[in-house]
Design a protein around this motif. Structure first.
Motif, PDB file in Angstrom:
ATOM      1  N   ASN A 243      -4.325 -23.912 -20.704  1.00 34.79           N
ATOM      2  CA  ASN A 243      -3.324 -24.254 -19.677  1.00 34.79           C
ATOM      3  C   ASN A 243      -2.086 -24.840 -20.325  1.00 34.79           C
ATOM      4  O   ASN A 243      -2.184 -25.612 -21.269  1.00 34.79           O
ATOM      5  CB  ASN A 243      -3.889 -25.305 -18.705  1.00 34.79           C
ATOM      6  CG  ASN A 243      -4.995 -24.722 -17.872  1.00 34.79           C
ATOM      7  OD1 ASN A 243      -4.827 -23.674 -17.274  1.00 34.79           O
ATOM      8  ND2 ASN A 243      -6.141 -25.387 -17.855  1.00 34.79           N
ATOM      9  N   CYS A 244      -0.925 -24.470 -19.786  1.00 37.23           N
ATOM     10  CA  CYS A 244       0.327 -24.992 -20.347  1.00 37.23           C
ATOM     11  C   CYS A 244       1.125 -25.662 -19.234  1.00 37.23           C
ATOM     12  O   CYS A 244       1.134 -25.168 -18.103  1.00 37.23           O
ATOM     13  CB  CYS A 244       1.129 -23.847 -20.955  1.00 37.23           C
ATOM     14  SG  CYS A 244       2.728 -24.395 -21.570  1.00 37.23           S
ATOM     15  N   ASN A 245       1.802 -26.753 -19.572  1.00 37.69           N
ATOM     16  CA  ASN A 245       2.529 -27.451 -18.505  1.00 37.69           C
ATOM     17  C   ASN A 245       3.863 -26.789 -18.142  1.00 37.69           C
ATOM     18  O   ASN A 245       4.570 -27.260 -17.278  1.00 37.69           O
ATOM     19  CB  ASN A 245       2.707 -28.947 -18.819  1.00 37.69           C
ATOM     20  CG  ASN A 245       3.705 -29.207 -19.930  1.00 37.69           C
ATOM     21  OD1 ASN A 245       4.101 -28.292 -20.651  1.00 37.69           O
ATOM     22  ND2 ASN A 245       4.120 -30.456 -20.071  1.00 37.69           N
ATOM     23  N   CYS A 246       4.199 -25.656 -18.784  1.00 37.53           N
ATOM     24  CA  CYS A 246       5.393 -24.934 -18.311  1.00 37.53           C
ATOM     25  C   CYS A 246       5.047 -24.180 -17.022  1.00 37.53           C
ATOM     26  O   CYS A 246       5.931 -23.756 -16.296  1.00 37.53           O
ATOM     27  CB  CYS A 246       5.949 -23.991 -19.384  1.00 37.53           C
ATOM     28  SG  CYS A 246       5.075 -22.423 -19.555  1.00 37.53           S
ATOM     29  N   ARG A 247       3.770 -24.021 -16.732  1.00 39.64           N
ATOM     30  CA  ARG A 247       3.248 -23.400 -15.505  1.00 39.64           C
ATOM     31  C   ARG A 247       3.691 -21.943 -15.321  1.00 39.64           C
ATOM     32  O   ARG A 247       3.684 -21.424 -14.203  1.00 39.64           O
ATOM     33  CB  ARG A 247       3.619 -24.210 -14.236  1.00 39.64           C
ATOM     34  CG  ARG A 247       3.452 -25.687 -14.319  1.00 39.64           C
ATOM     35  CD  ARG A 247       2.091 -26.129 -14.682  1.00 39.64           C
ATOM     36  NE  ARG A 247       1.116 -26.066 -13.612  1.00 39.64           N
ATOM     37  CZ  ARG A 247      -0.196 -26.114 -13.813  1.00 39.64           C
ATOM     38  NH1 ARG A 247      -0.665 -26.197 -15.035  1.00 39.64           N
ATOM     39  NH2 ARG A 247      -1.030 -26.075 -12.803  1.00 39.64           N
ATOM     40  N   LEU A 255       0.754 -14.667 -19.213  1.00 33.51           N
ATOM     41  CA  LEU A 255       0.499 -15.742 -20.192  1.00 33.51           C
ATOM     42  C   LEU A 255       1.805 -16.164 -20.845  1.00 33.51           C
ATOM     43  O   LEU A 255       2.603 -15.309 -21.235  1.00 33.51           O
ATOM     44  CB  LEU A 255      -0.429 -15.240 -21.288  1.00 33.51           C
ATOM     45  CG  LEU A 255      -1.931 -15.243 -21.031  1.00 33.51           C
ATOM     46  CD1 LEU A 255      -2.634 -14.608 -22.224  1.00 33.51           C
ATOM     47  CD2 LEU A 255      -2.465 -16.633 -20.793  1.00 33.51           C
ATOM     48  N   CYS A 256       2.029 -17.466 -20.988  1.00 33.59           N
ATOM     49  CA  CYS A 256       3.279 -17.902 -21.624  1.00 33.59           C
ATOM     50  C   CYS A 256       3.116 -17.888 -23.134  1.00 33.59           C
ATOM     51  O   CYS A 256       2.000 -17.849 -23.661  1.00 33.59           O
ATOM     52  CB  CYS A 256       3.690 -19.281 -21.120  1.00 33.59           C
ATOM     53  SG  CYS A 256       2.660 -20.607 -21.737  1.00 33.59           S
ATOM     54  N   ARG A 257       4.252 -17.948 -23.829  1.00 34.09           N
ATOM     55  CA  ARG A 257       4.256 -17.899 -25.294  1.00 34.09           C
ATOM     56  C   ARG A 257       3.467 -19.065 -25.900  1.00 34.09           C
ATOM     57  O   ARG A 257       2.860 -18.927 -26.969  1.00 34.09           O
ATOM     58  CB  ARG A 257       5.701 -17.894 -25.805  1.00 34.09           C
ATOM     59  CG  ARG A 257       6.553 -19.006 -25.239  1.00 34.09           C
ATOM     60  CD  ARG A 257       8.023 -18.729 -25.402  1.00 34.09           C
ATOM     61  NE  ARG A 257       8.449 -17.560 -24.604  1.00 34.09           N
ATOM     62  CZ  ARG A 257       9.680 -17.050 -24.639  1.00 34.09           C
ATOM     63  NH1 ARG A 257      10.589 -17.595 -25.414  1.00 34.09           N
ATOM     64  NH2 ARG A 257       9.993 -16.018 -23.897  1.00 34.09           N
ATOM     65  N   HIS A 258       3.429 -20.202 -25.179  1.00 33.60           N
ATOM     66  CA  HIS A 258       2.729 -21.386 -25.696  1.00 33.60           C
ATOM     67  C   HIS A 258       1.217 -21.186 -25.625  1.00 33.60           C
ATOM     68  O   HIS A 258       0.483 -21.556 -26.543  1.00 33.60           O
ATOM     69  CB  HIS A 258       3.168 -22.629 -24.911  1.00 33.60           C
ATOM     70  CG  HIS A 258       4.629 -22.599 -24.560  1.00 33.60           C
ATOM     71  ND1 HIS A 258       5.094 -22.476 -23.273  1.00 33.60           N
ATOM     72  CD2 HIS A 258       5.722 -22.609 -25.360  1.00 33.60           C
ATOM     73  CE1 HIS A 258       6.414 -22.433 -23.281  1.00 33.60           C
ATOM     74  NE2 HIS A 258       6.824 -22.503 -24.524  1.00 33.60           N
ATOM     75  N   GLN A 259       0.770 -20.584 -24.514  1.00 31.70           N
ATOM     76  CA  GLN A 259      -0.666 -20.277 -24.388  1.00 31.70           C
ATOM     77  C   GLN A 259      -1.072 -19.258 -25.451  1.00 31.70           C
ATOM     78  O   GLN A 259      -2.106 -19.401 -26.103  1.00 31.70           O
ATOM     79  CB  GLN A 259      -0.957 -19.690 -22.991  1.00 31.70           C
ATOM     80  CG  GLN A 259      -0.919 -20.697 -21.865  1.00 31.70           C
ATOM     81  CD  GLN A 259      -0.981 -19.989 -20.510  1.00 31.70           C
ATOM     82  OE1 GLN A 259      -0.141 -19.148 -20.207  1.00 31.70           O
ATOM     83  NE2 GLN A 259      -1.968 -20.346 -19.705  1.00 31.70           N
TER      84      GLN A 259
HETATM   85 ZN   LIG Z   1       3.941 -22.487 -21.570  1.00 28.40          ZN
END
Ligand SMILES: [Zn+2]
Length: 382
Positions: A243-247, A255-259
């Motif tokens: 889970n990433c807090n950029c939501r 999926l975000c780049r951070h995940q």
């Molecule tokens: Zn993210």
């Protein structure tokens, strides 16, 4: 909507609508179109001497606040700086922040309807079909046409995605996974995030039991004015959930780049199933493409009529069984049995059955005179 209430609704900022939605769809997450709100605010301040500066700061507060706490703090400073404490419009907007501020609406899945771009909103869906002088009667007709055009567009996208796929940029199995499952448009969205990984760096990592917390620093890409931002990603070693807090995933379903970065770091090369949405797969027949369009009977195909008929019976059966686990099991078992029979029949009836791809043979026929029933047939030869 097949008798299922919507889980999320976007409207203009309108009190009557807000009240009606609370009564009719109490469980739906209602959000206002941010594009319209910002347009209104900026119109209101056009004559002000500090207009440019207010516009700049306001956009900063709205777009660049990653968390609710950050928004509260930045909003407070903004109001204080421009002495807007008693400005009624702003007071009301602040009280209704749950309805429009990105960080408050990002916990809900909005199927790709972004907060900022009007082109992705429902306005674009009706563009060319409905305008401010459209009468109610015309609206119903035009609504059907817009819906039908949408179905054609989706079928075309599925068809094109099946026919050819764009090459992967990398050798990662994860990219291949999305390329083979998603429609081209959605795969491109994933790929954008995959490539966006190059702007990110790990800045710290904490472990607490099965949960690892990663701090990721990203250069450049966040908000309108910020040069960098820090995101928190949580990874569960037992379930491989990330889970990433950029939501971004909760909001856009990609999926975000951070995940992605954390998954790679954990040497996970295939994404868990929960991160792959069926609705964006090129392999599914979307049920709404078979929903009958009310107004124009020319558009009702045999397939649609059959689907309607079966849907009605399924619904009645489900209604009767919904209050008991035993009844539910009984229905599911019978349906699975039926599914097996039908699969067998399909297998023995031969593979030369045409599959309707829903693609009009004449691409110019998608305009006003919708000739949906003209379809290309594809024959599968094994
Ligand atoms: Zn993210």
């Amino acid at each position: 909507m097949s008798r299922v209430p919507p889980s999320a609704i976007i409207t203009d900022q309108d009190k009557a609508m807000k009240k009606a939605i609370q009564i009719v769809f109490p469980k739906a997450r209602h959000r206002w179109c941010l594009w319209h709100i910002l347009k209104k605010i900026l119109e209101k301040f056009k004559g002000y001497r500090e207009y440019k500066s207010i516009k700049f700061c306001l956009k900063n507060v709205v777009y660049d606040s990653l968390t609710k706490e950050e928004f509260e703090e930045r909003w407070g400073r903004f109001i204080e700086k421009y002495h807007l404490e008693s400005h009624e419009w702003f007071l009301e907007l602040y009280n209704e922040r749950y309805y429009w501020v990105p960080t408050f609406v990002k916990d809900t899945f909005w199927a790709g309807m972004s907060t900022t771009q009007r082109s992705e909103s429902i306005n674009a869906f009706f563009d060319g079909y409905v305008h401010h002088q459209t009468t109610l009667k015309e609206f119903v007709e035009q609504y059907d046409k817009a819906l039908a055009k949408n179905v054609v567009n989706e079928n075309t996208e599925d068809f094109n995605s099946f026919q050819s796929s764009i090459p992967c940029f990398t050798h990662y199995a994860m990219e291949k996974q999305f390329q083979s499952v998603y429609t081209t448009a959605k795969y491109k969205e994933f790929r954008k995030e995959l490539l966006g990984k190059v702007c990110c760096n790990f800045s710290s990592c904490k472990e607490d039991g099965v949960i690892s917390e990663y701090e990721i620093h990203e250069d450049g890409a966040f908000g309108e004015n910020s040069q960098h931002a820090t995101f928190l990603v949580y990874f569960n070693k037992d379930t491989n959930e990330v889970n990433c807090n950029c939501r971004f995933f909760e909001f856009r379903g990609i999926l975000c780049r951070h995940q992605i970065m954390v998954l790679f770091h954990m040497k996970i090369d295939q994404v868990p199933n929960k991160y792959i949405f069926k609705r964006w797969s090129k392999n599914i027949k979307r049920s709404h493409t078979k929903v009958r369009i009310n107004y124009d009977n020319r558009l009702v195909k045999l397939e649609t009529q059959c689907f309607d008929k079966m849907y009605k019976v399924f619904n009645e059966v489900a209604d009767l069984a919904v209050d008991s686990e035993d009844k539910c099991e009984k229905v599911v078992a019978r349906i699975l049995e039926l599914k097996g029979e039908l699969k067998q029949e399909k297998l023995f009836s031969g593979s030369n059955e045409p599959i309707s791809a829903g693609i009009p043979t004449d691409s110019t026929s998608c305009g006003d005179d919708l000739a949906i029933s003209k379809e290309t047939k594809i024959y599968l030869i094994q």
